[in-house]
Design a protein around this motif. Structure first.
Motif, short mmCIF file in Angstrom:
data_model
loop_
_atom_site.label_atom_id
_atom_site.label_comp_id
_atom_site.label_asym_id
_atom_site.label_seq_id
_atom_site.Cartn_x
_atom_site.Cartn_y
_atom_site.Cartn_z
N LEU B 53 0.97 -1.18 0.22
CA LEU B 53 -0.05 -0.27 -0.05
C LEU B 53 0.64 0.90 -0.25
O LEU B 53 0.71 2.13 -0.75
N TRP B 54 2.52 1.10 0.70
CA TRP B 54 3.18 2.11 0.99
C TRP B 54 3.51 2.71 -0.60
O TRP B 54 3.48 4.32 -0.95
N VAL B 57 0.97 4.23 -2.83
CA VAL B 57 0.08 5.34 -2.37
C VAL B 57 1.50 6.13 -2.87
O VAL B 57 1.64 7.12 -4.37
N ASN B 58 2.72 6.12 -2.99
CA ASN B 58 3.78 6.77 -3.36
C ASN B 58 3.79 6.79 -4.82
O ASN B 58 3.59 7.86 -5.08
N THR B 59 3.67 5.80 -5.41
CA THR B 59 3.60 5.39 -7.07
C THR B 59 2.15 6.58 -6.81
O THR B 59 2.36 7.89 -8.59
N VAL B 60 1.33 6.54 -6.84
CA VAL B 60 0.18 8.00 -6.93
C VAL B 60 1.04 9.37 -6.75
O VAL B 60 0.51 9.98 -8.11
N VAL B 61 1.16 9.03 -5.51
CA VAL B 61 1.87 11.27 -5.87
C VAL B 61 3.01 11.11 -6.91
O VAL B 61 2.80 12.80 -7.65
N LEU B 62 4.02 10.78 -7.16
CA LEU B 62 4.98 10.56 -7.85
C LEU B 62 4.32 10.59 -9.23
O LEU B 62 4.70 11.50 -10.62
N LEU C 15 -6.79 7.29 3.75
CA LEU C 15 -5.60 7.82 2.39
C LEU C 15 -5.60 8.60 1.97
O LEU C 15 -4.78 8.89 1.82
N SER C 18 -3.15 11.30 4.00
CA SER C 18 -1.81 10.35 4.19
C SER C 18 -1.17 10.78 2.71
O SER C 18 0.21 11.37 2.34
N LEU C 19 -1.97 10.85 1.75
CA LEU C 19 -1.51 10.79 0.25
C LEU C 19 -0.78 11.87 -0.37
O LEU C 19 -0.02 12.31 -0.82
N THR C 22 2.51 12.86 2.07
CA THR C 22 4.08 12.02 2.21
C THR C 22 4.07 12.81 1.17
O THR C 22 3.84 13.12 0.58
N ALA C 23 5.94 12.80 1.18
CA ALA C 23 6.99 13.49 0.74
C ALA C 23 7.13 12.21 -0.16
O ALA C 23 7.99 11.44 0.65
N ALA C 24 6.47 11.88 -0.93
CA ALA C 24 6.83 9.66 -1.58
C ALA C 24 8.35 10.00 -1.79
O ALA C 24 8.95 11.38 -2.20
#
Lengths: 274, 319, 444
Positions: B53-54, B57-62, C15, C18-19, C22-24
């Motif tokens: 999941l983390w 989420v990371n991918t969505v932000v990127l 969700l 947090s999205l 977060t600094a991915a």
């Protein structure tokens, strides 16, 4: 059903053997290549003209095959145990209706199922590293400790368990955990076998992730070791590569061969049935 | 799926079973504290949250940034998505991925089942055959690639035979035509999946009560009818599972296209699939992490569509 | 049911929060310390990590020997050696760079050098070690400069020069003289045509693979790749179109294995089984053929590479980079210098079929002794070394020609060579695509 005519049996074996040719092709090819001596061409002809085991001893000399297989087996064993245990526990919870948040959890799980590994690899690595597990076999194992696929496999199996069995257990005063271990698990043996295989294979086959996690070659898994043998820009000997691959494969096949009867026997008693 | 006359005993039985199952799927339990399911899910969920999941989420932000490999990026809104939708390479890859799934999934649901039926009977030596059929799963990609090239290239075995038998006048360009290359890759995927899913079906077949077969045999049903009316209904849940699993792997296909079509993804890149495109865009010196993330998200949405479709299919079937 | 919906809402809210919060990872550039240049302290000590690209198990003994000798010389230094397989090498480097755990001394190929140097993760070795330049063959050192910056960001290590290898028996069978191999791309094509006419489909002349042939073939034909200011591709010229036309015609004639177009076919396999006249152009290949296809090895002839208008080959070296944030600069620099010094490189060349980038190394008689001129491996070694001495950077693939550019050009070439697209259109479109990519990269 048990009547078998000789012609039927012959037909059956004919089909079996035909399939064998199709399925075994690459392995047989590698086996034959691995037996070719250094005096003959690797590229001409299929059969070795003077078969030799020399390539195997060369591999054994230059290559800690057993250490690599050992490392791989550690990861495989961890993966099989953790997947069987945690995936069946999780799958059990997912299969029971009427608890809060089930739909959310389910959606989240489906969402995570589908990500190309390359796009999540780096963030996974950073996590594993921050746990202090970089360059350890535990770090190789951890992200695959419970695969979502296995959760779903177990969930499907538990859904199929007849309601009466569960109700009977409830009437007997069995706790949730007892119902899980005594009623549900035994009736999902077949699915457990499948989980065993998928998690074992997943751990056995993985290349890119162990490569990212491991740096010390003493910790290398078999796939990493085999890659180091194969086609570098400086040395390229298909015989060695083949010998390494076969040497790695044989124990696997033997294991599967020995275990399959238990698998399918156990499976016969379990139920993924409707 | 089964057009069997309602009067036939086995069809009746299957229908009853189906009805029973539809009830079972939704049963709740009596004694329960709300957190009990979470206790059971804890280890699994913890793992999934951390490692799936983390990153998700990371991918969505990127995907909302113009980040490049090893280089930070700024927020660009939906630019990457807009770019993907205007990129012919994306559409080609999308079409290929959908096509791939549409062909591979039915094949991998049915063919391994047939294979499992073939090896289910305990005849002498069957253990050997079962193990042997499993080997393509563990064979190395390089060797698999070499073997299939040897079979499919223009002077390969298949073409030699076809030309000799005068089925075709010119060798078939299995590996140098975009569409045919995709078909060849599908064949390899199916071939690799046969043994793998065979094991799944073997597990399920073990549970088909022998009495069902015997009853059908007494009714005078031939092998094919028994297969259609006894075997298939009994392994249906497994077929659904195999369908899901094979759809997921079909949507992720990369290796087969790579080993048969080279790093360009076939001539002119015409055989690239979505994961192929994601790798190509995201890796390498000028890897565009943000754009690759956006394509990943689009691929994820595609999967979602497929899985909803699958659920609809399976539900419609049960009613 | 209402409960479930409430929780669902809550969770999706969480969700989303947090999205956004977060600094991915991947957004922050990397975990590497890329601030200032490291400075030497004069104390050669500490533990350093050394990463090589696929040298185990074949060269374990050599590399370990070099390390042991270094540790003996500098008893306060411990070198921890990690060897990583070639496949996935760059992915691992990227993951390490992101995590801030790059090795202190790291073996880089052209791609990975560009990536790490461009992102400011490698130390300027010219600043740390001003005298080093004199030790290397001309060109090798300059290869590790970056456009627009003053430093040099890696030590050149081993080299694999380009040579021409071919099956002399098949060459003769086509009515060609093995003593007069082609020296220009045009001649190479002429010979290939002749081979295709005579082979009866039993063997082909060379691998199509435009990815591997470009931009080298164009450079050798005198096609300019970039304009003077290096900010636009200008290869859309009649010469380049001519190249595509000839490739198309030769492909149609069967001068190339059909499947070699996409580069998915194994050239060793084809050449080693006598189905290809021109083998791959590197001395290391000769050794592979010697080991794997002894019969074809005896038929193999070696000549200087086709260089056309340039008159010399390019130079592609492996290199050793030093991590900018290393804690033991002196140890790392001394070690990299040690590995790339003359004697150690010569010893390596004798263990593997490679060449030293160190000019003193290349003077070793090992590289000029032709033997009786009949053993392809020996001849290849001398031919390779001779070419290396005259190598020039202008024959290299320009840095601007990234993988992405190569891919884009390659795809157009596939279509044209197969005959689906007119060559002139393909070249024009390739140039447009390449310029688009270049602009995109420059914009950042």
């Amino acid at each position: 059903m048990n009547r078998t005519t000789p012609a039927g049996l012959a037909g059956r074996y004919l089909t079996l053997c035909l399939m064998l040719v199709v399925m075994l092709g690459p392995i047989v090819w590698q086996l034959l290549t691995s037996l070719k001596s250094r005096q003959e061409s690797v590229y001409d002809g299929l059969l070795p003209s003077s078969p030799t085991l020399e390539n195997y001893s060369r591999v054994a000399e230059s290559f800690p095959l057993f250490a690599y297989v050992g490392n791989t087996l550690v990861v495989c064993a961890l993966a099989v145990v953790s997947n069987c245990l945690f995936a069946s526990m999780g799958g059990y919870a997912l299969s029971r209706a009427g608890w809060r948040g089930r739909q959310v959890v389910f959606t989240v799980l489906v969402a995570t199922l589908m990500f190309p590994f390359e796009s999540v690899m780096i963030s996974m690595f950073l996590t594993v590293r921050s746990m202090g597990l970089a360059d350890t076999l535990v770090g190789v194992w951890l992200p695959g400790a419970v695969s979502v696929l296995n959760l779903f496999i177990m969930r499907a199996a538990f859904l199929a368990v007849p309601r009466e069995m569960e109700e009977a257990a409830v009437l007997d005063g069995a706790s949730e955990w007892q119902r899980f271990t005594r009623v549900f698990l035994p009736s999902a043996k077949g699915a457990l076998a499948v989980v065993c295989i998928t998690s074992f294979m997943g751990a056995w086959d993985d290349f890119l992730w162990p490569l990212i996690v491991l740096t010390n070659s003493e910790n290398y898994t078999l796939q990493l070791g085999l890659k180091a043998l194969s086609g570098s820009s400086l040395v390229n000997d298909p015989r060695l590569v083949a010998a390494g691959a076969i040497a790695a494969l044989l124990p696997m096949m033997l294991l599967f061969f020995c275990l399959q009867r238990y698998f399918f026997k156990g499976v016969g008693e379990g139920s993924i049935k409707t | 799926m089964s057009p069997a006359p309602r009067t036939s005993p086995k069809a009746g039985r299957a229908a009853r079973r189906r009805a029973a199952r539809a009830q079972e799927t939704d049963h709740g339990l009596v004694h329960r504290r709300w957190w009990t399911p979470y206790l059971f899910l804890l280890p699994g969920l913890a793992m999934v949250l951390t490692f799936s999941l983390w990153p998700f989420v990371n991918t969505v932000v990127l995907s909302l940034t113009d980040a490049q490999i090893l280089r930070g990026g700024g927020f660009v809104g939906l630019d990457n998505y807009r770019r993907a939708l205007g990129d012919p390479a994306f559409w080609t890859a999308l079409t290929n991925s959908v096509l791939y799934t549409a062909v591979v999934v039915p094949a991998l649901v049915l063919m391994p089942l047939a294979l499992a039926v073939l090896v289910e009977r305990k005849v002498p030596g069957i253990g050997f055959f079962r193990s042997a059929y499993y080997t393509p799963v563990i064979a190395s990609a390089v060797v698999v690639g070499l073997m299939w090239q040897w079979l499919l290239r223009s002077d390969g075995l298949v073409n030699t035979v076809l030309v000799r038998l005068r089925v075709v006048a010119e060798p078939v360009p299995f590996l140098t035509d975009g569409t045919l290359l995709l078909v060849s890759a599908m064949i390899v995927t199916i071939w690799k999946g046969l043994g793998y899913y065979m094991v799944f079906y073997l597990a399920a077949l073990g549970n088909v009560p022998r009495s069902l077969h015997e009853a059908a045999a007494i009714d005078g049903a031939g092998a094919l009818r028994r297969f259609l009316h006894v075997t298939i209904p009994s392994v249906k849940p497994m077929m659904l599972l195999v369908g899901t699993l094979s759809a997921i792997s079909a949507l992720r296909v990369f290796t087969e296209v790579y080993i048969l079509g080279g790093e360009s993804g076939g001539p002119g890149g015409d055989s690239r699939t979505l994961p192929f495109l994601i790798r190509e865009v995201g890796l390498g010196f000028a890897g565009e992490t943000g754009y690759a993330a956006a394509i990943s998200i689009l691929l994820f949405l595609l999967t979602l569509v497929f899985s909803l479709l699958g659920r609809r299919l399976s539900k419609g079937d049960e009613r | 049911m209402r409960h479930t919906r409430g929780i669902r809402l809550l969770t999706s809210g969480l969700l989303l929060a947090s999205l956004l919060a977060t600094a991915a990872c991947g957004l922050s550039a990397s975990g590497e310390d890329t601030s200032g240049e490291p400075e030497r302290t004069g104390r050669i000590a500490g533990q350093i990590t050394f990463r090589t690209l696929q040298l185990k198990p074949n060269f374990t003994e050599y590399v370990q020997g070099v390390i042991d000798a270094f540790e003996k010389e500098h008893p306060d230094v411990r070198v921890k050696w990690e060897d990583v397989p070639g496949e996935g090498y760059n992915e691992k480097l990227v993951a390490d760079a992101q995590a801030g755990t790059l090795p202190d001394v790291v073996n880089l190929n052209t791609d990975s050098f560009q990536l790490l140097a461009d992102r400011g993760m490698l130390a300027d070795v010219a600043a740390l070690d001003p005298k080093a330049r004199a030790d290397f063959v001309p060109g090798a050192w300059d290869q590790y400069r970056l456009p627009g910056r003053s430093g040099v960001y890696a030590y050149p290590w081993y080299v694999t020069p380009e040579i021409l290898t071919f099956n002399a028996r098949l060459y003769r069978a086509a009515g060609l003289d093995p003593d007069k191999p082609p020296t220009s791309v045009e001649q190479y094509f002429d010979h290939a045509e002749r081979i295709a006419d005579r082979s009866g489909g039993r063997y082909a002349a060379f691998m199509a693979d435009p990815q591997g042939r470009l931009p080298g073939d164009w450079q050798k034909m005198g096609v300019p790749i970039l304009d003077e200011r290096r900010d636009a591709f200008v290869f859309d010229t009649p010469k380049a179109v001519e190249w595509v036309e000839r490739m198309r015609d030769l492909y149609a004639k069967g001068a190339m294995p059909r499947e070699s177009l996409t580069g998915s076919q194994d050239i060793n396999q084809l050449y080693g089984s006598g189905r290809l006249v021109f083998g791959p152009g590197s001395p290391g290949f000769i050794k592979d053929i010697k080991d794997n296809a002894p019969k074809v090895y005896r038929e193999t002839a070696v000549a200087p590479a086709v260089t056309g208008k340039l008159g010399h080959i390019g130079i592609y070296t492996q290199s050793l980079g030093i991590r900018k944030g290393t804690r033991h600069v002196d140890a790392a620099v001394e070690f990299a210098k040690w590995v790339t010094n003359g004697p150690n490189q010569v010893a390596f060349s004798k263990a593997a079929t490679i060449y030293p980038s160190n000019s003193r190394g290349l003077d070793d008689p090992y590289f000029s002794d032709r033997g009786d001129g009949s053993d392809p491996e020996t001849v290849a070694r001398v031919v390779g070394a001779e070419q290396l001495r005259e190598a020039g950077l202008d024959a290299n693939t320009p840095v601007e020609w990234t993988n992405q550019v190569g891919d884009a050009v390659n795809r157009e070439m596939h279509r044209a060579i197969k005959g689906d697209v007119r060559p002139a259109d393909a070249v024009r479109r390739a140039q447009e695509a390449a310029n688009r990519i270049l602009r995109n990269q420059r914009d950042r």
